[in-house]
Every structure is written in C-alpha cells, then in structure tokens.
Write a protein that holds these residues in place. Structure first.
Motif: not given
Length: 81
Positions: A27-33, A40-42
């Motif tokens: 259920g946790d959310r992640i971000e693509f930065i 590159r994306y983190e």
C-alpha cells in the motif's frame, strides 16, 4: 543487482531486497524522480509523516468562524443545484 520485468500492463514487481532497503510495505506509494545530472530516474518512497506537512498552508490573515464556514458551504451547495 536486482532487476524486474515490465508487464504488458506497465506493471513491475519490486524485488523484495529493494522493498526492504526502501522500507516499503503493501500500500505504500513511490515516486519516480528524474536526476537531471545523470539523466536517470530514482525511485524513492513517497511516504511522509504528518509533521512534514506543517507550514505547507499559511494561516489566514483573518480567522474564519464556524458560522462563516457553514454559510460558505451552504452557499456552494445552493449554487451547485
């Protein structure tokens, strides 16, 4: 090195070792930065504590009473009909 496969629906299962290192749970959310330096994306957890939100909205110049709030809600409700 951990790796994953993108499904036809664009979904990816994050390997358990990566989830553990990031402290992710169901259920946790992640971000693509996007890292502008590397191109590159983190992937970072998007979980923040409530205290991190302090100060995000400034106080109104003049306090609003409950009566004023109720009147504004009633006015919006009447105009929506």
């Amino acid at each position: 090195m951990a790796s994953a496969t993108v499904t036809s629906k664009g979904q990816v299962t994050i390997p358990v070792d990566v989830r553990n290192q990031l402290g992710l749970a169901t259920g946790d959310r992640i971000e693509f930065i996007l890292n502008d330096e590397t191109g590159r994306y983190e992937v970072v957890p998007a979980t923040r504590s409530v205290t991190a939100l302090k100060g995000i909205i400034r106080k109104p110049a003049k306090p609003v009473s409950i009566e004023d709030m109720n009147a504004a809600i009633a006015e919006q409700g009447a105009s929506a009909r």
